[in-house]
Structures are given as C-alpha cells and as structure tokens.
Design an enzyme around this catalytic site. Structure first.
Site, PDB file in Angstrom:
ATOM      1  N   GLU A 173      14.338 -15.051  -0.917  1.00 38.24           N
ATOM      2  CA  GLU A 173      14.649 -16.239  -0.106  1.00 38.24           C
ATOM      3  C   GLU A 173      13.570 -17.312  -0.256  1.00 38.24           C
ATOM      4  OE1 GLU A 173      15.421 -15.451   4.045  1.00 38.24           O
ATOM      5  OE2 GLU A 173      16.440 -13.569   3.536  1.00 38.24           O
ATOM      6  N   ASP A 178       0.837  -1.198   0.000  1.00 36.27           N
ATOM      7  CA  ASP A 178       0.000   0.000   0.000  1.00 36.27           C
ATOM      8  C   ASP A 178       0.876   1.253   0.000  1.00 36.27           C
ATOM      9  OD1 ASP A 178      -2.784   1.091   0.499  1.00 36.27           O
ATOM     10  OD2 ASP A 178      -1.771   1.935   2.246  1.00 36.27           O
TER      11      ASP A 178
HETATM   12  C1  BGC Z   1      -5.563   2.350  -0.077  1.00 37.25           C
HETATM   13  C2  BGC Z   1      -6.707   3.128   0.534  1.00 37.25           C
HETATM   14  C3  BGC Z   1      -6.253   3.624   1.879  1.00 37.25           C
HETATM   15  C4  BGC Z   1      -4.935   4.390   1.795  1.00 37.25           C
HETATM   16  C5  BGC Z   1      -4.297   4.578   3.122  1.00 37.25           C
HETATM   17  C6  BGC Z   1      -4.527   3.432  -0.257  1.00 37.25           C
HETATM   18  O1  BGC Z   1      -4.077   3.809  -1.352  1.00 37.25           O
HETATM   19  O2  BGC Z   1      -5.864   1.714  -1.274  1.00 37.25           O
HETATM   20  O3  BGC Z   1      -7.879   2.390   0.615  1.00 37.25           O
HETATM   21  O4  BGC Z   1      -7.236   4.459   2.435  1.00 37.25           O
HETATM   22  O5  BGC Z   1      -4.000   3.718   0.991  1.00 37.25           O
HETATM   23  O6  BGC Z   1      -3.761   3.379   3.584  1.00 37.25           O
END
Ligand code: BGC
Length: 553
Positions: free
Chosen positions: A274, A214
């Site tokens: 790994e 993310d």
């Molecule tokens: C996720 C979102 C989230 C944000 C913060 C992003 O890009 O896809 O859903 O709110 O990151 O973690």
C-alpha cells in the site's frame, strides 16, 4: 498519548520498487553507535549526528536495531510498547527527525520489528496471564502442564533451559523461545496478527522504508505442541546457536518454521504494497532448513523481498568450496528467492576474529561479499576492521553469555561502542563511562585515524561499496560458478548484456585462473592487484580480480 503523524509527501529518494535488490545495508546497534546525552548509552540523536558518516560510506540503507520501549533485558529485543521510543534512546520526535535526515542524505531506513515475542511487561501479556478467559487470554502460547507437572513438550529456549515457564497466576505454562521474560505471541490468533499489522502500519505512516523482521520463522508453532525429534550428533549444526547449547540437539520441526507462516507473510506484504518502495528482510534462523525457508519466504512477489542468511555468520570459514556450496544450494532450493548476506552482526563474534583474518584477508572477504548475488548487510565497525572486543565476566551484560559462560562468552564483544576518535578515552562515543567498555585495541582503528588515509580499511570499504554501485551487474546479475577449490573461487555475474568475472585467491600462494572465452578487461577501482594475461587471471596471495566483458551490442 496522542501522537501526531508526520506527512511524508516529498520523499527525496526516487520511487523504486526494486531498490532493495542487491542493495548494501549498514546495521546500526543504537546502544553502541553514538551517545548524545552523556548517559553512556547511544541514542537516536547520536545516530542523527553520525548519519553523514554513514552516507559517506555509500550504503543504500540503514537497519537500526530496536529502539522501542523496553525493560532492555535483551537490549530492546523485548518490547513493551511497539509504538513508542524508549526514553533511553530519545523520543518519537527524534525518530521523525532521523527519518528526515536520513532521507535528505539519500539513505533509506529499515527498522527492526520484533513481532514474535514481547516483553513480559507488555500490557498484552499482563492481561493475557491474568486469567484463562480475558479478551487476550489466547494472545500468547499457553498450555496446561503434563499430569506430572512438567512442561507440555520438549521444546528448548535458545537462551538455555526449557522453552516453557510456569505461571502461577494462570496455573499454566507459557512458551518463550528466548528469555522467560520474552513470551511468544500466538500467531494462530487472528487478533494478534491484526494488531501486529497495525504496528507495521504505524511505522510505515511515519515514513520508514522497510523492516527487518526479527526471528521471522518463529512466529508460528505447532498447534498440537508436538515434541521435536532429536538430532543425531553428526547432524548437529552450530550456525544458529553455539556448540555448547543443547538447542542444537533437536530437529526444530514443530516449534518454528511452520507452514501457516506463508499466509501471514502475504498479509504483511499486501500491507507493505500500500506504500511506495517498501522492502523487508526476514531473519531466518534454522540450522536444518534455513535456505529452503528463505526460498519459501521470498518466492514470487507476495511475500518478503529478502531473507537474512546465517550461512556466513558461523565459525566455519568460507573457503572457496564452502561459498560455492552455499550459493549452489541457494540457487537450487531458492531459485526464485533473494538472500541478504552478512559476515557480522550484533549476535555473533566479529568475523575478522571468528575467521582469524589478517588485514589482506579481511579485504579479500569484503570483495567477496560485495561480489555475491544477493543484498549485503554490513555491521557497524566492520568498516574499521574491528576485532571482537574482550569483555570480562564482571562487565558482561548479555544474558545469553551469562548463561553459557565461559564456553560461550555471549554477544557483548561485538556490541562494544563505535570508536570515532583515537585521542579520547571513550573513543568519542560518550563523555561518560559507556555501558560496555571500549576496547583499547579499537582506539587506534577509530574513524578519525582512518578517515584521511587512502590505504585504510575504511577507505577500502568506501571504494568497494562504490565499485559495487558503479556495476549494477554485481547488485542484480545472475550467478554462474566457474571454478572452485578451498583456495580460490571464480564466478561470473551477468546482467543486461554485461558480464563480470570475479575471482578470489584465499591462499598464500599465487594462482592463475583460466578465463572463459572473450575480450575481458580488468574493471578499475577496487585496488585489488589481480591482473589479466594471456594465460588467464593472475592472483597474488589474498588478491581478487573483477574483469568485465560486454556480452552483446
Ligand atoms: C536478534 C537477537 C535477539 C533475538 C530475540 C535475534 O535473532 O538478532 O539479538 O536476542 O532475536 O529477539
């Protein structure tokens, strides 16, 4: 807690370092996929029950949005414990069972690691905020106020307002790129990196096949905390945040996408190496330099395998010219990189609504997506042709939507539950009232309504995914533009002695596109009605053609 590690010696999927290249991933938003315990919220056991359906689509992998322990202020993207499952979603045992079942069905499993920030309820943050000299004092991004008491710089939170929150305990500000309850970890602190690598190892040991990282370009910020420059109105780009959000008014050179990131990517990749056949996709949200960063993060073989692109998640409809421009730029600035393209996800309005597509156009756009060089990510429900659901303010859950209502309605309209059965008030998702209302318009598009109809959108998705799989040239081949206008686009993909000519008519009038020299023949199996004649490729409105040629041997 002592959690026993499962042993994954007999992975039923072939060891293939390259499986991710050109793969099709299906994104599952666990809250909204299938409820199995009648609390109105989807869970891991629900996903397990529906995995045969996912496998029947023909996709290679699933990406499951976060299911870790969380207060759910950002619905799981605010993690309290990276090494456990939130009770709302089940147990770690359920996760092990999910991996097992997915692998038996030949599906790889990608989990969503949210490493850039934690929840403010995470014990690391509790400790970090308790004083300026505790062992974790430097684990988050802390800074003194300016002499006038205001935040240290002009950085903004994507979810609205300044990116700094005052903490009365430490008498300092901390950084949060999203909610104030999502404090940013300080990646300049080596212990933070070590700990997060260990989190990744925890899940690799449990048998996951990869990660979606993310907000991967948010990990590091400028050590000097310099102000971001402002952007002239004509340079604002709304691909990563809605137009109403002043976050778009800055050039984000100092709060994210910092050069130190490469070192961490290399550490993460070394760890992934790994284990056999692990792949990761990093989400790169940067309206100014997104593609350049994607190129940097996926270059060579010591960083990420893929980066997730925002280019086709924006409101701007991908005309032939736009697609050519995006792919041309990607080839220029990221020639050695690999993109993962998507039209829809849990953060944006569903693309059929966003681009105002009718049924024929929706099919054409799927043909395009599956014809592109790169990997592909589909979002649950798009295979049913679902429109964005209407969610009233009273039912709204998303804090982002609440903040920018009514100009931006938030992300709930794409997060309403999957519809499995038409003759059921809750669409077969749950036997109680779901956490977000089911759209009545969705019910007629349920899986049960489409499953046995060979002309349905669902059948079309299955057919097109199978078509891409049957033609490795689409998954792995090179890309060469043949011709483009706003109304049509034609390109050639080439791989190991085979070429595929792909042409798309985005308009409501017929088009004939000239083919390059050679003995081309239509590749069967797509149900598009484009055809070949002496004059070239004939494309009725909203139709495509895929034509093959053996280039040697
Ligand atoms: C996720 C979102 C989230 C944000 C913060 C992003 O890009 O896809 O859903 O709110 O990151 O973690």
């Amino acid at each position: 807690m002592n959690i026993e590690m499962p042993i994954h010696e007999d992975h039923p999927l072939p060891a293939d370092q390259d499986w991710w290249r050109g793969c099709v991933i299906y994104q599952i938003y666990p809250r909204s996929f299938q409820d199995s315990n009648s609390d109105g919220i989807g869970d891991l056991a629900g996903i397990i029950n529906r995995l045969p359906y996912v496998a029947s689509l023909g996709v290679d992998a699933i990406w499951i949005s976060p299911f870790f322990t969380s207060p759910m202020l950002d619905f799981g993207y605010d993690v309290t414990n990276y090494r456990d499952v939130d009770p709302m979603f089940g147990t770690i045992g359920d996760f092990d069972a999910l991996i097992q079942r997915a692998h038996d069905l030949k599906l790889r499993v990608i989990i969503d690691l949210v490493l850039s920030h934690t929840s403010d309820t995470h014990r690391w943050f509790r400790e970090s905020r308790s004083s300026r000299d505790n062992p974790k004092a430097n684990w988050y991004v802390w800074s003194d106020a300016k002499p006038d008491g205001s935040p240290p710089n002009n950085w903004l939170s994507i979810f609205g307002g300044p990116a700094w929150e005052w903490d009365g305990e430490r008498m300092q500000y901390y950084l949060h790129n999203f909610l104030k309850e999502q404090p940013d970890l300080n990646f300049h602190e080596p212990q933070v990196q070590d700990e997060l690598l260990d989190v990744a190892r925890f899940w690799l040991d449990r048998g996951v096949d990869g990660f979606r990282f993310d907000t991967i370009n948010f990990y590091f910020c400028d050590t000097e905390l310099r102000d971001n420059p402002s952007l002239a109105p004509e340079h604002r780009d709304f691909s990563t945040a809605p137009e109403v959000n002043p976050y778009n008014w800055q050039d984000h050179v100092y709060d994210k996408s910092r050069p130190e990131m490469i070192g961490f990517l290399q550490r993460m990749r070394a760890l992934m190496n790994e284990y056999p056949s692990i792949a990761a996709v990093g989400e790169v949200g940067d309206a100014q330099r997104g593609m350049e960063i994607m190129g940097e993060y996926t270059r060579g073989d010591d960083r990420m395998q893929m980066c997730y692109a925002f280019e086709f998640l924006s409101a701007e409809k991908p005309t032939g010219e736009r697609v050519a421009k995006v792919l041309g730029k990607f080839a220029r600035v990221a020639s050695d990189g690999w993109a993962c393209w998507a039209f829809s996800n849990h953060d944006v309005e569903r693309h059929v609504t966003r681009w105002g597509l009718n049924d024929a156009q929706a099919r054409l756009y799927l043909g395009l997506l599956l014809g592109l060089r790169g990997s592909v990510c589909l979002y649950q429900g798009e295979e049913l042709g679902l429109q964005e659901a209407y969610v009233s303010y009273e039912d709204l859950q998303d804090p982002y939507g609440k903040r920018f209502w009514p100009k931006f309605r938030g992300r709930d309209g794409c997060r309403t539950p999957m519809v499995w059965i038409t003759d059921n008030l809750n669409g077969g998702f749950s036997d109680v009232k779901p956490w977000l209302p089911i759209s009545m318009d969705h019910l007629g598009h349920s899986v049960s309504a489409q499953e046995h109809d060979s002309l349905s959108m669902l059948s079309f998705y299955r057919r097109m995914i199978a078509f891409r799989k049957a033609h490795p040239v689409l998954a792995k081949g090179s890309f060469r533009l043949v011709t483009t206008t706003p109304d049509y686009l034609a390109f050639i993909r080439e791989h190991e002695g085979r070429a595929m000519f792909c042409a798309f008519n985005f308009s409501e009038t017929d088009h004939t596109v000239t083919l390059p020299e050679g003995n081309w023949h239509t590749a069967p199996g797509t149900s598009f009605s484009g055809s070949l004649s002496e004059r070239g490729a004939y494309l009725p409105p909203y139709q495509a053609i895929f034509a093959e040629l053996e280039t040697n041997g």
